[in-house]
Scaffold this active site. Structure first.
Site, PDB file in Angstrom:
ATOM      1  CE1 TYR A 105      -3.639  -2.709   1.482  1.00 51.65           C
ATOM      2  CE2 TYR A 105      -4.077  -1.427  -0.490  1.00 51.65           C
ATOM      3  CZ  TYR A 105      -4.400  -2.467   0.371  1.00 51.65           C
ATOM      4  OH  TYR A 105      -5.474  -3.251   0.099  1.00 51.65           O
ATOM      5  CD  GLU A 132      -9.946 -27.011   1.716  1.00 50.56           C
ATOM      6  OE1 GLU A 132     -10.012 -28.243   1.744  1.00 50.56           O
ATOM      7  OE2 GLU A 132     -10.146 -26.340   0.688  1.00 50.56           O
ATOM      8  CG  ASP A 181     -13.568 -28.843   0.608  1.00 46.53           C
ATOM      9  OD1 ASP A 181     -13.565 -27.726   0.064  1.00 46.53           O
ATOM     10  OD2 ASP A 181     -14.267 -29.129   1.596  1.00 46.53           O
TER      11      ASP A 181
END
Lengths: 369, 337
Positions: A106, A183, A240
């Protein structure tokens, strides 16, 4: 590269803040680079100022016979040169305070254009100076969450994973029977909502999530906790059933190419409790539960099967990765994948499934006696 | 009236156990494609069951191993009906052609199928060979079927000449899970992830039929020996039978409790052998439209089931099943049924 001046473990005492040996390596590198640049600028008619960094290209695991067969990594790197005229990114080299990689970006978004650019330069500079990221005094924003660390009945159990630096200590860990790394944040929240970390029949434990791919902060926290725990606690992973899930598991266990210097954070002992093909198809509604793989999924699966990071010098898969390979082949054959959410289709499904799985794994230990 | 089959032999896999994904029998051998990098070839001649010596007790000895030919494993193997040519497809996208020696005892590499433009050709998945092994049909991840001339394969590793492609059939883009070439060479059939099934006419190179009925992934399509019917099955759990001339669905066999992964016609076209995800192999009588036998070796998924080609020395029909766990199970029809 000429950075062999300081080899011992001496900390240079200047004024605050303290500068470690690793910090000094970086400062020396910067100084040398700048001196070379200044020299080149003075050359007439034209000098060629350049910043030379080294970028990691590949990592290959091997067992070091000269060091008790410890698992180590060959790092293959290449030279990257930055020539100018053109502005350099010396903005990043501030050592008075810790900077977040996000903050660096930034400072000048137009210069850096993408967060990934800052991340890449930081990794390259760290690798070139042969130090860890934290020695550049750059940290990532904390990404992960944990629940169940404190043995009390506070209403808000979830907390952000703290930065594990020198001086950080854990509170009493003796109440923990297990550690479960999840996860997805949604699954983590779902379990915390039901106070699973406190009320599971298998005993209290620690829930952790890095909300996807693990960041350094989460990996360090876990490694430090597991090292500290006496007696040792078993750690489990719940992902998953898809190529990304397996990639994430591998990342926790063996790290990744980009952060090859950070193998102190590897958790090869993490047990993979799911999701696996048998969990998806056992339900009986496998058709609705699973989805076809996308081309991106197939490409990721294939890249893992071909990855040199998965095998040691003799071509054998690293411990624990055989089951991942078999599961990847299965996914490619069935052309299907599924998310952890499918376990919850029947209301309390996830909690029950989890308890059965964990009880099984924890039981094994006791039977050994 | 049901048929009786006896399990005659099982060949358990040696360590490390790799799942067997595909089987391709020839009159003399059996090709086995699995998660391991090597392809094993077993001998299927000499079906002596009552033996005098220990060696004869085992009628399916390992004849040859094609060492490390597919580094990531092989997901499909197929053979030509004349038993002279075989093909294998690996997870890494490689397509290899094999041919038998003059004396019919060993197999060697003829070459690799190298597409002209890899990107345009697509990633090959299911494969099938024509009766004489001259043509190889390969279904791709985006639903295309490429048909190659196997005599124009690249024989050396550095040979960059592209394999000649005879035809490319385009479909609606759904993953091509299965493919077959009819024994008379007239038709190509394909089954896809979205449940669609197509039959192409090879002489006009046009789509002949778009078959409906199975709404879920079609994992196996096979032409009957006389090319009169096409059998198709998959996650819909039913086996659909179509007339290849009219495209009409003529029969439906239901009874499988789980996804059907593989199917095969016997030599006479009377019986269909099907293997399911639940480990059950079922034999269907086409005429009576009913299941006449069910065999279960284990609960592990059966990826491939095949009849062994009928030979003079084989009085009773034999079939072989294989899948997760890597065990090959041979079954023979019990005499007198």
């Amino acid at each position: 590269m000429d950075l062999d001046r300081l080899d011992d473990d001496i900390t240079l005492e200047t004024c605050t803040p303290q500068i470690t040996v690793a910090n000094q390596k970086v400062l020396d590198f910067i100084e040398n680079t700048f001196n070379n640049i200044l020299r080149e600028i003075e050359v007439r008619p034209c000098g060629k100022p350049v910043i030379v960094l080294r970028r990691i290209v590949a990592v290959r695991p091997y067992y070091d016979e000269a060091d008790f067969m410890r698992l180590k990594w060959h790092i293959e790197d290449r030279e990257v040169q930055y020539r100018f005229p053109g502005k350099t990114d010396d903005e990043a080299w501030r050592f008075s305070e810790r900077q977040r990689a996000r903050d660096i970006y930034y400072h000048d978004p137009t210069l850096f254009k993408q967060q990934e650019t800052v991340d890449r330069y930081i990794d390259d500079i760290a690798h070139t100076c042969q130090v860890a990221r934290s020695d550049l005094k750059v940290t990532g924003s904390p990404k992960g969450l944990h629940a169940g660390l404190f043995n009390n009945d506070r209403t808000d159990q979830t907390a952000t994973i703290p930065a594990v630096d020198i001086g950080f200590t854990f509170s009493d860990l003796s109440h923990l029977r297990w550690v479960l790394v999840i996860e997805k944040e949604a699954t983590f929240n779902s379990l915390v909502e039901r106070r699973y970390q406190q009320k599971a029949t298998i005993g209290p434990g620690l829930l952790v999530t890095a909300k996807g791919y693990p960041d350094l902060g989460t990996r360090r926290f876990l490694r430090a906790l597991l090292n500290r725990a006496e007696p040792s606690i078993k750690v489990f992973g719940l992902m998953d059933w898809d190529p990304d899930g397996i990639q994430i598991l591998k990342c926790y266990r063996y790290g990744s190419k980009k952060m090859a210097q950070e193998y102190g954070c590897n958790i090869p002992e993490m047990k993979w409790i799911g999701l696996k093909a048998e969990d998806v198809t056992r339900k009986g509604q496998a058709d609705n539960a699973s989805m076809p793989l996308s081309m991106r999924d197939r490409a990721i699966a294939l890249s893992m099967l071909t990855s040199g990071e998965w095998r040691d010098g003799s071509g054998t898969l690293l411990p624990g990765l055989e089951e991942c390979t078999a599961e990847l082949q299965l996914m490619l054959m069935l052309n299907r994948k599924a998310e952890i959410q499918i376990l919850d289709e029947g209301g309390n499904g996830l909690k029950e499934w989890l308890t059965v799985r964990l009880a099984d794994e924890l039981q094994e230990d006791r039977i050994m006696w | 009236m049901s048929k009786q089959y006896l399990q005659t032999h099982t060949l358990a896999s040696t360590q490390p156990a790799a799942d067997i994904f595909s089987l391709a029998p020839t009159p003399t051998h059996l090709f086995v494609g699995s998660g391991s990098s090597s392809i094993k070839i077993y001998s299927t001649k000499g079906q002596v069951i009552h033996a005098d010596t220990a060696a004869d007790e085992h009628p399916y000895p390992l004849a040859q191993t094609l060492e490390k030919v597919h580094p990531l494993g092989a997901h499909h193997v197929c053979s030509s009906q004349d038993g002279k040519v075989a093909a294998s497809a690996g997870f890494g996208g490689e397509l290899k052609i094999w041919e038998i020696s003059e004396d019919g005892t060993s197999w060697s590499a003829r070459g690799d199928v190298v597409p002209q433009d890899k990107k345009k050709a697509g990633e090959s998945w299911a494969i099938a060979l024509s009766e004489d092994g001259k043509y190889l049909a390969a279904a791709t991840h985006d639903g295309r079927i490429n048909v190659y001339d196997t005599t124009t394969t690249a024989s050396a590793a550095d040979d960059k000449t592209a394999t000649q492609r005879i035809a490319q059939y385009e479909t609606k883009g759904s993953f091509g899970l299965s493919v077959d070439l009819s024994s008379n060479g007239a038709m190509t059939a394909s089954g896809h992830q979205n449940g669609s099934i197509y039959i192409f006419n090879n002489s006009t190179q046009r789509l002949a039929h778009s078959l409906t009925g199975l709404l879920k992934p079609v994992r196996a399509v096979r032409f009957s020996p006389a090319c009169k019917f096409l059998a198709a099955a998959g996650d819909a759990r039913i086996i659909a039978l179509y007339d290849t001339l009219s495209g009409e669905q003529v029969a439906n066999f239901s009874g499988h409790a789980s996804w059907v992964m593989s199917l095969d016609w016997n030599w006479s076209g009377e019986f269909l052998l099907c293997g399911g995800y639940d480990g059950k192999a079922k034999i269907w009588s086409v005429e009576r439209k009913e299941c006449v036998a069910t065999q279960t070796e284990s609960e592990k998924c059966l990826w491939s089931v095949r009849w062994l080609p009928k030979s003079a020395s084989m009085r009773n029909e034999t079939f072989v099943t294989a899948g997760a766990g890597g065990t090959l199970a041979f079954y023979r029809e019990a005499s007198g049924t």
